[in-house]
Write a protein that holds these residues in place. Structure first.
Motif, short mmCIF file in Angstrom:
data_model
loop_
_atom_site.label_atom_id
_atom_site.label_comp_id
_atom_site.label_asym_id
_atom_site.label_seq_id
_atom_site.Cartn_x
_atom_site.Cartn_y
_atom_site.Cartn_z
N CYS A 66 6.84 0.86 1.99
CA CYS A 66 5.97 1.62 2.89
C CYS A 66 5.05 2.53 2.07
O CYS A 66 5.36 2.90 0.95
CB CYS A 66 6.81 2.48 3.82
SG CYS A 66 8.03 1.58 4.77
N ALA A 67 3.95 2.90 2.68
CA ALA A 67 3.05 3.90 2.09
C ALA A 67 3.37 5.25 2.73
O ALA A 67 3.66 5.33 3.92
CB ALA A 67 1.60 3.52 2.35
N GLN A 68 3.32 6.29 1.92
CA GLN A 68 3.59 7.63 2.42
C GLN A 68 2.74 8.62 1.64
O GLN A 68 2.55 8.48 0.44
CB GLN A 68 5.06 7.98 2.28
CG GLN A 68 5.45 9.28 2.94
CD GLN A 68 6.95 9.49 2.96
OE1 GLN A 68 7.63 9.20 1.98
NE2 GLN A 68 7.47 9.96 4.07
N PHE A 69 2.24 9.62 2.34
CA PHE A 69 1.46 10.68 1.73
C PHE A 69 2.36 11.90 1.59
O PHE A 69 3.13 12.21 2.48
CB PHE A 69 0.26 11.00 2.62
CG PHE A 69 -0.65 12.02 2.03
CD1 PHE A 69 -1.51 11.67 1.01
CD2 PHE A 69 -0.65 13.32 2.48
CE1 PHE A 69 -2.35 12.61 0.44
CE2 PHE A 69 -1.49 14.26 1.92
CZ PHE A 69 -2.34 13.91 0.90
N ARG A 70 2.28 12.58 0.45
CA ARG A 70 3.15 13.73 0.20
C ARG A 70 2.31 14.91 -0.28
O ARG A 70 1.43 14.77 -1.12
CB ARG A 70 4.18 13.37 -0.87
CG ARG A 70 5.03 14.54 -1.31
CD ARG A 70 6.08 14.11 -2.29
NE ARG A 70 7.27 13.80 -1.51
CZ ARG A 70 8.45 13.58 -2.03
NH1 ARG A 70 8.62 13.58 -3.33
NH2 ARG A 70 9.48 13.32 -1.25
N SER A 94 4.38 12.80 4.95
CA SER A 94 3.84 12.21 6.17
C SER A 94 4.84 11.18 6.70
O SER A 94 5.82 10.85 6.03
CB SER A 94 2.51 11.51 5.88
OG SER A 94 2.73 10.30 5.17
N ARG A 95 4.59 10.65 7.85
CA ARG A 95 5.36 9.52 8.34
C ARG A 95 5.01 8.32 7.47
O ARG A 95 3.92 8.22 6.93
CB ARG A 95 4.99 9.22 9.79
CG ARG A 95 5.39 10.31 10.73
CD ARG A 95 5.00 9.93 12.13
NE ARG A 95 5.42 10.97 13.05
CZ ARG A 95 4.84 11.19 14.19
NH1 ARG A 95 3.82 10.45 14.57
NH2 ARG A 95 5.27 12.14 14.98
N ARG A 96 5.94 7.40 7.36
CA ARG A 96 5.70 6.21 6.53
C ARG A 96 4.96 5.14 7.34
O ARG A 96 5.27 4.90 8.49
CB ARG A 96 7.03 5.66 6.03
CG ARG A 96 7.72 6.58 5.06
CD ARG A 96 8.97 5.95 4.48
NE ARG A 96 10.08 5.88 5.42
CZ ARG A 96 11.01 6.80 5.55
NH1 ARG A 96 10.97 7.88 4.81
NH2 ARG A 96 11.98 6.66 6.42
N VAL A 140 -1.57 23.19 -3.72
CA VAL A 140 -0.78 22.03 -3.32
C VAL A 140 -1.21 20.80 -4.12
O VAL A 140 -2.38 20.64 -4.45
CB VAL A 140 -0.90 21.72 -1.80
CG1 VAL A 140 -0.30 22.83 -0.97
CG2 VAL A 140 -2.33 21.47 -1.40
N LYS A 141 -0.21 19.97 -4.45
CA LYS A 141 -0.46 18.69 -5.10
C LYS A 141 -0.48 17.64 -4.01
O LYS A 141 0.39 17.62 -3.14
CB LYS A 141 0.65 18.37 -6.10
CG LYS A 141 0.79 19.37 -7.22
CD LYS A 141 2.05 19.10 -8.02
CE LYS A 141 2.35 20.29 -8.90
NZ LYS A 141 3.68 20.24 -9.46
N LEU A 142 -1.46 16.76 -4.05
CA LEU A 142 -1.56 15.67 -3.09
C LEU A 142 -1.12 14.39 -3.78
O LEU A 142 -1.67 14.02 -4.81
CB LEU A 142 -2.99 15.53 -2.58
CG LEU A 142 -3.63 16.82 -2.05
CD1 LEU A 142 -5.05 16.53 -1.56
CD2 LEU A 142 -2.80 17.44 -0.95
N GLN A 143 -0.14 13.71 -3.20
CA GLN A 143 0.40 12.50 -3.80
C GLN A 143 0.35 11.33 -2.83
O GLN A 143 0.45 11.51 -1.62
CB GLN A 143 1.86 12.70 -4.21
CG GLN A 143 2.06 13.68 -5.33
CD GLN A 143 3.50 13.70 -5.81
OE1 GLN A 143 4.42 13.40 -5.08
NE2 GLN A 143 3.68 14.06 -7.07
N MET A 144 0.23 10.14 -3.40
CA MET A 144 0.37 8.90 -2.64
C MET A 144 1.63 8.24 -3.14
O MET A 144 1.87 8.18 -4.35
CB MET A 144 -0.85 8.00 -2.87
CG MET A 144 -1.02 6.92 -1.86
SD MET A 144 -1.34 7.58 -0.23
CE MET A 144 -0.36 6.45 0.73
N CYS A 145 2.48 7.74 -2.21
CA CYS A 145 3.79 7.22 -2.57
C CYS A 145 4.03 5.82 -2.01
O CYS A 145 3.48 5.44 -0.98
CB CYS A 145 4.89 8.13 -2.01
SG CYS A 145 4.76 9.84 -2.51
N SER A 146 4.89 5.11 -2.71
CA SER A 146 5.44 3.84 -2.25
C SER A 146 6.93 4.08 -2.10
O SER A 146 7.58 4.61 -3.01
CB SER A 146 5.18 2.75 -3.29
OG SER A 146 5.84 1.57 -2.94
#
Length: 136
Positions: A65-69, A84-86, A109-115
């Motif tokens: 899934c993709a998730q924003f953190r 965020s929601r996945r 704040v650090k903005l991240q993109m996650c798998s």
């Protein structure tokens, strides 16, 4: 005629006062791509407050899934994560909006993109942007 002149004088006096007012927050909007997919949206970071609105999309057919953190940078304290929601499944989209207050002084704040797997395990995140707080 006098009314127009008076209004012009008032406007001239108000503009310098407004220009001298400091910004209450730093904000950023745009698109972030990284592991798992991408996100587009905006974030506003102020004195003790963060507000954000994102659209997260899973762009991979990898079973993750993709998730924003958002990671709140708290000098002298452990950082805090807001996820965020996945969005799970190729081209699936999730909208996420939230606002929260922080009792401690934050640097930004650090903005991240996650798998991440749908059960929350095997997370891989990359920091893509840092938004500094206007704490002065």
């Amino acid at each position: 005629m006098r009314l127009k002149i008076g209004a012009a004088m008032v406007s001239a006096c108000v503009i310098p006062v407004l220009a001298a007012t400091p910004a209450l927050a730093d904000s950023w909007s745009g698109t972030i791509n990284g592991p798992g997919g991408g996100a587009s949206g905006k974030i506003k970071v102020g004195i003790g407050k963060v507000s954000q609105s994102w659209t997260v999309i899973d762009t991979k057919s990898d079973g993750k899934c993709a998730q924003f953190r958002v990671i709140i940078d708290l000098p002298g304290f452990p950082d805090r994560n807001k996820d965020s929601r996945r969005a799970c499944g190729n081209q699936k989209v999730r909208k996420y909006k939230n606002s929260f207050n922080e009792s401690k002084t934050m640097s930004g704040v650090k903005l991240q993109m996650c798998s991440v797997h749908s059960d929350g395990s095997d997370r891989h995140c990359e920091t893509k942007k840092y938004v500094k707080s206007d704490k002065d």
